[in-house]
Design a protein around this motif. Structure first.
Motif, PDB file in Angstrom:
ATOM      1  N   ARG A 178      36.671  42.541  43.419  1.00 57.96           N
ATOM      2  CA  ARG A 178      36.811  41.519  42.369  1.00 57.96           C
ATOM      3  C   ARG A 178      35.856  41.818  41.219  1.00 57.96           C
ATOM      4  NH1 ARG A 178      35.648  36.304  45.997  1.00 57.96           N
ATOM      5  NH2 ARG A 178      33.836  37.647  46.356  1.00 57.96           N
ATOM      6  N   PRO A 181      37.414  43.889  37.723  1.00 56.48           N
ATOM      7  CA  PRO A 181      37.874  43.127  36.547  1.00 56.48           C
ATOM      8  C   PRO A 181      36.807  42.174  36.005  1.00 56.48           C
ATOM      9  CG  PRO A 181      39.020  42.413  38.562  1.00 56.48           C
ATOM     10  CD  PRO A 181      38.283  43.667  38.897  1.00 56.48           C
ATOM     11  N   GLU A 182      35.976  41.631  36.877  1.00 55.17           N
ATOM     12  CA  GLU A 182      34.984  40.674  36.380  1.00 55.17           C
ATOM     13  C   GLU A 182      33.921  41.351  35.516  1.00 55.17           C
ATOM     14  OE1 GLU A 182      33.858  38.296  39.816  1.00 55.17           O
ATOM     15  OE2 GLU A 182      35.633  37.023  39.550  1.00 55.17           O
ATOM     16  N   VAL A 225      42.726  49.250  41.234  1.00 55.98           N
ATOM     17  CA  VAL A 225      42.445  47.972  40.574  1.00 55.98           C
ATOM     18  C   VAL A 225      41.976  48.174  39.134  1.00 55.98           C
ATOM     19  CG1 VAL A 225      41.898  46.926  42.794  1.00 55.98           C
ATOM     20  CG2 VAL A 225      40.030  47.671  41.315  1.00 55.98           C
TER      21      VAL A 225
ATOM     22  N   LEU D 198      41.143  35.237  49.230  1.00 56.66           N
ATOM     23  CA  LEU D 198      40.573  34.742  47.973  1.00 56.66           C
ATOM     24  C   LEU D 198      40.057  33.313  48.093  1.00 56.66           C
ATOM     25  CD1 LEU D 198      43.059  36.339  45.466  1.00 56.66           C
ATOM     26  CD2 LEU D 198      40.601  36.721  45.529  1.00 56.66           C
ATOM     27  N   LYS D 211      40.701  31.829  43.813  1.00 63.44           N
ATOM     28  CA  LYS D 211      40.718  32.597  42.560  1.00 63.44           C
ATOM     29  C   LYS D 211      42.055  33.329  42.467  1.00 63.44           C
ATOM     30  CE  LYS D 211      35.781  33.673  42.007  1.00 63.44           C
ATOM     31  NZ  LYS D 211      34.833  34.759  41.655  1.00 63.44           N
ATOM     32  N   GLN D 213      43.974  34.344  40.228  1.00 64.61           N
ATOM     33  CA  GLN D 213      44.181  35.399  39.226  1.00 64.61           C
ATOM     34  C   GLN D 213      43.805  36.769  39.777  1.00 64.61           C
ATOM     35  OE1 GLN D 213      41.826  33.173  39.342  1.00 64.61           O
ATOM     36  NE2 GLN D 213      39.872  33.972  38.597  1.00 64.61           N
ATOM     37  N   LEU D 214      43.154  36.799  40.946  1.00 64.95           N
ATOM     38  CA  LEU D 214      42.734  38.072  41.518  1.00 64.95           C
ATOM     39  C   LEU D 214      43.668  38.585  42.613  1.00 64.95           C
ATOM     40  CD1 LEU D 214      38.899  37.412  41.505  1.00 64.95           C
ATOM     41  CD2 LEU D 214      40.098  39.151  40.189  1.00 64.95           C
ATOM     42  N   THR D 217      44.557  42.167  42.137  1.00 67.47           N
ATOM     43  CA  THR D 217      43.450  43.075  42.473  1.00 67.47           C
ATOM     44  C   THR D 217      43.388  43.321  43.974  1.00 67.47           C
ATOM     45  OG1 THR D 217      42.174  42.392  40.539  1.00 67.47           O
ATOM     46  CG2 THR D 217      40.908  43.289  42.378  1.00 67.47           C
TER      47      THR D 217
END
Lengths: 269, 269, 269, 269
Positions: A178, A181-182, A225, D198, D211, D213-214, D217
């Protein structure tokens, strides 16, 4: 990406920071750089040659710490000039920034030191690109504060962030994808360190362990990713390397690994 | 315990490192030192006055970092002389060791920096006592290598180890009390940092959070399992402190806390 | 504390849940109960005799799982009657609640199962006291929902919560003492399990490891921070115990341990 | 893969376990199944329809737990017959295995229950395929013991293992992708649960966060490292779903996600 001498930027590929852990000697540095340059040119991968001139935070006192700062930095500079490659090395205290900067193109901030404001500022002031490793105790979003510390000193600095895993109990690290992207949300390229994220710290022997057979797993997930770059330490004979041998990729396995990773990259762009 | 000016060593009590997080100004430093000295003398607690002269690893760039190194160190020295107390401050890069040493009795190595060989060696070389905080990513047994790095440089150094919790996910720390006996096995006094072990790092705001109502819990458990010392940051008004306000103990609660802890100590010796 | 046959409640002491891990045979159960009863009466400690009649979640298939449910439950009942002691055993599926309830005074919900609503409700329905172990993946505050599930079914139920540590990487557990006051905030007595919180799970052998030399550390910290009770597995010869031998306290060390803990308790009340 | 009615097995693709978290009503189940079947047939993805008939371990007592066991199971059976699809549901106690088995093709063991020997044996005994979720507290290598417990009861059982992340502090989970190859080493297909990994457990509200949106990923990394299957909960309107809304994928985003994942899969085979 704004790094001098960096090639293959038009290929829409991930970039690679690779080399041996420490600069052990001139011949070895040239051998590794030449081999990786050949492979990365073949695949169209931008390549930055990596070597540490001093190992400042070895677990044990009697571990190898380098061949001398200036001799090691000279080798880095020679490699960069001979192969027309950018180079990267890590610094540990503020005054090392100005010492190392003339020899390399990227200064790297070790993970344990990613919150040291003076060190980040000193690196920024050199005008060189700055690669900040995410502390094993830091979240991806919090790394934005480290980026800000660099950009406050030098608003034009090229900054990257590199993930090398999180503390997971005493004897293990876990990579949290994660964070890719973060950390990209901070507006900088993000790199996965496929070597140190497999460390097994706090071993009773004082020699950090590893699981090198999982390098491919770590790297494939990172590319899938959307990681912008990879960091891989490699050595012709990891078993005799003077540091981090437990996790370095044997140099003769790099080509097959990169071939697979390029395929994954092509599937996501 | 071999620390100049340290009193009450014959009382078989735990010792206390306490003060405000940063040296904010002369009056405040004197106020805090006087108050704590009074309380610790009453209970027979050896007391070392703590103050940071520079905050080098704040999360955010615009956080308070100090009033100037030498002015802050001068205040530490004055406090130590006026109250005949030993003092401690933290250093972040090797060259700070020689700068800070003339002003204080104990040099403290921050947790993030506990593996930096050069910094440990520089602290050792000053001849001052060295308090090494355990990294949030380090096991108690592994801290033996940090002790060795100091003793290798100065075999007569007085070294302590201080626990301030382990990374537990991104936003929390957990104290592992097994580390107290495991670090005592290295032959050094072990301290529990009751302030920083309650931090809640990696908050989105860039301001570390805390749970100060649990200071008593952290401290009682430490004394019960045999910790040799405690580290507590305290301030007359934590809400207006310039750093770490989230976890500092209000100064007017220190006496009641220490009274309880002395009772626990008496139960185990 | 509302448990039938529980003695020494006027002593303002912590209570003790103790026994061997599994009921191995009648003689051993009597031997252990008699020994512990003698010691706890001497110190004024309320004592609940513990024994599992079935081990339902052993790592490996071929591990010992019990001598048969009813024979083991009969032994628990006999021990309770002979020594006039309350007893506790753990259940794993809802229909075991009604089966086990007639033989014991407290039903225990294993940590892995602390969120199973049906199991909690079935235990509550029996009218027996219910001891819920905190899952290794649960926070202290979240355990309030488990208490509610029991009280919703039986508003008069006597409920306790027992901490047995948190997952800390794969191969280790860490006890977070903040959970003791945080679980007491749910209005129930809180117990520290000094045996299972020292487990080292996920060992390659399929046999959970341990660090029994740290039982005293775990227990002292718990009492110091105000735990209402302790849970300790003990065996005359842990090395030959049929389950959890790695962490059981040798029975002949119990008296000396409790003597120290009573002193800590007296220091905090 | 030996699952009745499972299509597209010749496509060398990953398989998909998908559906809404709970069976909320017949129309919704049919709508979701039809939509996913259309998409997966288009991409050549083997598809198993997922729905829980009972939610047995909700954090809070007053959360939705289902529409009734048999009505929900009947809907699962109808969906499976109408669309000629295999179906999967989760069971929580041993006697549910025989109840649920006639209605579905795969029985799923929840993560908290992955060490319950009786439950694993009961599932195995039905002759149905068994999908065991890895506990948040379990290592990948240790899950081999769970596989053994099933195969001991039924040597011909089709078993899978599904990863849904590890406890990482109280309020977060982290997926460790090393577990995918390490669980495949047990000789079974390995699935990544992109929904529950998640989760953000132990929230003060008693409602697990997330989360979503992940999801992409988590899924891309899983496919890149060779996961055999994915588990994704999806709903036309996650915001109004009766459970796990925080992490379900909006149904109208599934097609675009799978298209990307199929490309990653093609890059690695």
């Amino acid at each position: 990406m704004n790094i001098p001498k960096l090639k293959n930027l038009d290929k829409n590929n991930f970039f690679l920071m690779a080399g041996s852990c420490a600069i052990e000697n001139r011949d070895l540095a040239f051998e590794i750089a030449e081999k990786i340059k050949g492979i990365t040119d073949q695949f169209g991968i931008p390549f930055i040659f990596k070597g540490s001139y001093r190992k400042a935070n070895r677990t044990k006192l009697n571990s190898f710490t380098g061949i001398g700062d200036i001799p090691a930095l000279e080798i880095l500079k020679e490699v960069g000039e001979f192969y027309d490659l950018p180079t990267v090395t890590d610094i540990h205290e503020s005054d090392e920034a100005a010492i190392a900067a003339p020899y390399v193109d990227v200064l790297q901030i070790p993970a344990f030191l990613c919150r040291q404001t003076d060190l980040l500022a000193a690196a920024a002031k050199t005008g060189k690109a700055v690669n900040i490793k995410k502390g094993q105790f830091m979240s991806g979003p919090s790394m934005g504060f480290a980026v800000e510390k660099v950009l406050h000193e030098n608003p034009n600095a090229q900054v990257f962030l590199t993930d090398r895993g999180n503390s997971f109990g005493y004897g293990d690290l876990v990579v949290d994808y994660r964070n890719i992207p973060e950390m990209q949300a901070h507006g900088v390229p993000v790199v996965m360190d496929c070597t140190h994220s497999l460390q097994q710290p706090n071993q009773g022997t004082g020699v950090t362990g590893g699981k090198p057979q999982l390098i491919e797993t770590i790297a494939k997930a990172a590319i899938a990713v959307g990681a912008d770059g990879l960091f891989i330490e490699t050595h012709p004979s990891p078993a005799i390397a003077k540091s981090d041998g437990a996790n370095m990729l044997p140099l003769d396995k790099l080509e097959a690994l990169l071939e697979k990773l390029v395929r994954v990259r092509q599937a996501i762009v």
